[in-house]
Design a protein around this motif. Structure first.
Motif, PDB file in Angstrom:
ATOM      1  N   VAL A  38       0.812  -1.221   0.000  1.00 56.08           N
ATOM      2  CA  VAL A  38       0.000   0.000   0.000  1.00 56.08           C
ATOM      3  C   VAL A  38       0.843   1.268   0.000  1.00 56.08           C
ATOM      4  N   GLN A  39       2.151   1.171   0.228  1.00 54.30           N
ATOM      5  CA  GLN A  39       2.993   2.360   0.095  1.00 54.30           C
ATOM      6  C   GLN A  39       2.970   2.895  -1.326  1.00 54.30           C
ATOM      7  N   ARG A  40       2.876   2.014  -2.301  1.00 53.87           N
ATOM      8  CA  ARG A  40       2.905   2.435  -3.700  1.00 53.87           C
ATOM      9  C   ARG A  40       1.617   2.123  -4.457  1.00 53.87           C
ATOM     10  N   HIS A  41       0.809   1.185  -3.941  1.00 53.63           N
ATOM     11  CA  HIS A  41      -0.328   0.702  -4.723  1.00 53.63           C
ATOM     12  C   HIS A  41      -1.636   0.721  -3.943  1.00 53.63           C
ATOM     13  N   ALA A  42      -1.784   1.674  -3.023  1.00 52.51           N
ATOM     14  CA  ALA A  42      -2.986   1.720  -2.194  1.00 52.51           C
ATOM     15  C   ALA A  42      -4.246   1.897  -3.034  1.00 52.51           C
ATOM     16  N   GLU A  43      -4.218   2.813  -4.004  1.00 53.63           N
ATOM     17  CA  GLU A  43      -5.404   3.092  -4.810  1.00 53.63           C
ATOM     18  C   GLU A  43      -5.780   1.894  -5.674  1.00 53.63           C
ATOM     19  N   ARG A  44      -4.800   1.285  -6.333  1.00 57.14           N
ATOM     20  CA  ARG A  44      -5.085   0.115  -7.160  1.00 57.14           C
ATOM     21  C   ARG A  44      -5.548  -1.052  -6.295  1.00 57.14           C
ATOM     22  N   GLY A  45      -4.918  -1.217  -5.143  1.00 47.91           N
ATOM     23  CA  GLY A  45      -5.346  -2.283  -4.243  1.00 47.91           C
ATOM     24  C   GLY A  45      -6.785  -2.117  -3.810  1.00 47.91           C
ATOM     25  N   LEU A  46      -7.206  -0.877  -3.529  1.00 49.22           N
ATOM     26  CA  LEU A  46      -8.592  -0.618  -3.151  1.00 49.22           C
ATOM     27  C   LEU A  46      -9.533  -0.970  -4.297  1.00 49.22           C
ATOM     28  N   ALA A  47      -9.159  -0.561  -5.514  1.00 49.57           N
ATOM     29  CA  ALA A  47     -10.005  -0.855  -6.674  1.00 49.57           C
ATOM     30  C   ALA A  47     -10.175  -2.360  -6.866  1.00 49.57           C
ATOM     31  N   LEU A  48      -9.093  -3.113  -6.708  1.00 47.65           N
ATOM     32  CA  LEU A  48      -9.177  -4.572  -6.855  1.00 47.65           C
ATOM     33  C   LEU A  48      -9.942  -5.193  -5.700  1.00 47.65           C
ATOM     34  N   ALA A  49      -9.749  -4.667  -4.483  1.00 50.65           N
ATOM     35  CA  ALA A  49     -10.470  -5.205  -3.322  1.00 50.65           C
ATOM     36  C   ALA A  49     -11.971  -5.003  -3.469  1.00 50.65           C
ATOM     37  N   GLN A  50     -12.374  -3.856  -4.003  1.00 48.57           N
ATOM     38  CA  GLN A  50     -13.797  -3.567  -4.159  1.00 48.57           C
ATOM     39  C   GLN A  50     -14.472  -4.484  -5.175  1.00 48.57           C
ATOM     40  N   ARG A  51     -13.683  -5.079  -6.054  1.00 52.90           N
ATOM     41  CA  ARG A  51     -14.261  -6.023  -7.029  1.00 52.90           C
ATOM     42  C   ARG A  51     -14.582  -7.382  -6.399  1.00 52.90           C
ATOM     43  N   GLN A  52     -14.049  -7.636  -5.214  1.00 54.74           N
ATOM     44  CA  GLN A  52     -14.311  -8.874  -4.477  1.00 54.74           C
ATOM     45  C   GLN A  52     -13.996 -10.113  -5.325  1.00 54.74           C
ATOM     46  N   LEU A  53     -12.802 -10.119  -5.868  1.00 53.43           N
ATOM     47  CA  LEU A  53     -12.378 -11.206  -6.743  1.00 53.43           C
ATOM     48  C   LEU A  53     -11.677 -12.332  -5.983  1.00 53.43           C
TER      49      LEU A  53
END
Length: 523
Positions: free
Chosen positions: A120-135
């Motif tokens: 999350v130091q570098r990829h917090a926003e992308r991680g959130l987007a992927l987490a919200q997809r519940q994949l």
């Protein structure tokens, strides 16, 4: 004849066992060094952190051969996560840090990942987007975040002693995804056999310095990550560079007395053109491995002049990683300049043949490979697997020739070959010729639609700072050296070439500009 023994008698080692042996052999040595003022971990400290993460994975319900995807940068915590996955026998899938959200989401579903780890130091926003997809059932973060479970916090109080795990030699260790340059990404399945073979070939055949201080200047999710274990098996230290810049690379080499690294050609070109090159003491460098894309011989000669005889080329592909062939340092011999265009000799353990469309051996043909280095196949794509393994060979897609001394020369990717007026034009040869012009920093040669010849040769050129040259001069330069068939019919000057997430020139993007709407597509 005695009865046949149990096949288990002949099974190979596992990645987990090799990591364990390094941890035990070099417990008190420095193993992992972060960029700047970040942490410096000994083998014992790294081992303990890995085993704490394993116990955290187990507490979440993950089991051997479950899939785990990692979206991370070059940080010690990322490396520990990847090693922990190997120790536990999870199926590791790296997500490229520069990949698109759609590609990463596709990979999570295609690989059936049970967990996603996000730096999350570098990829917090992308991680959130992927987490919200519940994949995936579990999203883990390397540090606090508004979503998921903080892997570092959750594992910090757990037992760091050795865990007894049942990793098997026939387990899948990794599913690597192709860059998608020819369409939808494919999951490339590697069992323990593949990665162990590559590690042992690296140890046996690459010319490692006596003291290995390896600078990871490319993502540990890809090429640099393949060299972590082999560094550890020699008791060396891995130094992590979070982001490559010429100045940052040179500073790290000088400050840490780096002895070896891996670079892609575009990074080497950046170093050669950097004004800081002569301002740092980088005499500690003994081995600069390079690969992943062809390097222009003219630029390689320049690199040898500026940095000395430290270069060695590695050749492989995602389906047979890193160690198909190797061009030794002493083969980078200016007395034999033709060899600067070679990718070396095939390494022991690999069978390499040049085959035509009927699988007959020919002087110039597709480079094909057999041996324990080769992938097991493409995940859930039996037709594409059968095509890649036609005739019981791995078809690399690289066109090559071999000289009398056994040196291999890649003349082009099969899909990069231009057919103009019935003649074959190999774009890499034209690019190498253009690189010899003093004004040219980088070029990409592609075929573009032509009503008469089918394809015309086009060069997209980046000039060196302050340089000026007319298109006609570059066309004449190639014509004089390679002939009129090979010469570009069109030259376009650009400030920069598009690059893939792996810092390779993205010819697919270049071609798309000119082939849109055409019935026939290339690339």
């Amino acid at each position: 004849m005695p009865p046949p023994p149990n096949p288990a008698l002949y099974q190979t080692s596992t990645f987990a066992e090799l990591y364990r042996s390094a941890f035990k052999a070099f417990a008190h040595r420095e193993a992992l060094v972060a960029s700047g003022a970040g942490p410096r971990l000994t083998y014992r400290q790294l081992e303990q952190q890995c085993h704490r993460m394993v116990r955290c994975f187990q507490a979440l319900g993950l089991q051997r051969q479950d899939g785990i995807a990692v979206l991370a940068t070059n940080r010690p915590e990322s490396v520990a996560t990847i090693i922990a996955a190997h120790l536990m026998g999870l199926v590791y899938t790296p997500l490229h840090p520069l990949g698109s959200e759609e590609d990463q989401a596709f990979i999570l579903v295609d690989a059936q990942a049970k967990a996603l780890v996000v730096d999350v130091q570098r990829h917090a926003e992308r991680g959130l987007a992927l987490a919200q997809r519940q994949l995936v059932p579990h999203v883990l973060t390397l540090g606090p975040a508004a979503y998921g479970t903080d892997l570092l916090a959750a594992s910090s109080g757990l037992d760091g002693s050795d865990t007894v795990l049942d990793v098997q030699p026939d387990d899948i260790v990794k599913i690597a995804y192709s860059g998608g340059t020819t369409g939808q990404s494919k999951g490339i399945v590697h069992h323990q056999r593949t990665v162990v073979t590559s590690a042992l070939q690296q140890l046996a055949c690459w010319e490692w310095p006596e003291q290995v201080r390896f600078l990871a200047a490319t993502p540990v999710s890809h090429a640099a990550g393949a060299m972590i274990l082999t560094t550890f098996l020699q008791g060396g230290a891995v130094h992590l560079l979070e982001r490559f810049t010429p100045a940052g690379f040179l500073q790290a080499v000088a400050a840490e007395r780096i002895t070896t690294t891996f670079l892609v050609p575009t990074q080497i070109y950046g170093l050669l053109d950097a004004p800081e090159l002569g301002a740092h003491d980088i005499a500690s460098l003994r081995l600069v491995l390079y690969g992943a894309a062809p390097m222009a011989p003219a630029r390689l000669r320049q690199a040898l002049d500026r940095l000395g005889p430290v270069f060695a080329q590695v050749y492989g592909q995602a389906e047979a990683p890193m160690t198909i062939s190797y061009l030794r340092r002493d083969a980078h011999d200016l007395a034999h300049p033709e060899r600067l265009g070679s990718c070396g000799r095939s390494l022991p353990g690999n069978q390499v043949r040049l085959l035509d469309a009927d699988h007959a051996e020919v002087p110039v043909g597709e480079l094909c490979v057999r041996g324990p280095l080769v992938m097991s196949g493409y995940l859930d794509r039996p037709q594409e697997t059968a095509k890649a393994f036609a005739g019981d060979w791995l078809h690399t897609g690289d066109m090559a020739r071999r000289d009398a001394d056994g040196y291999l020369y890649l003349v082009d990717r099969a899909k990069d070959m231009i057919i103009s007026g019935g003649f074959n034009v190999y774009s890499s040869e034209v690019e190498s010729c253009l690189a010899q012009h003093p004004a040219v920093a980088l070029s990409a040669v592609i075929g573009v639609p032509h009503p008469k010849w089918g394809e015309a040769v086009m060069a997209v050129v980046v000039l060196k700072d302050g340089a000026r040259v007319e298109a006609a001069e570059l066309i004449a330069h190639v014509t004089d050296r390679k002939g009129v068939v090979q010469a570009p019919k069109v030259v376009e000057f650009v400030d920069a070439l598009p690059l893939t997430a792996l810092d390779k020139v993205d010819k697919k993007a270049l071609r798309a500009r000119y082939w849109a709407g055409q019935a026939r597509q290339v690339g």
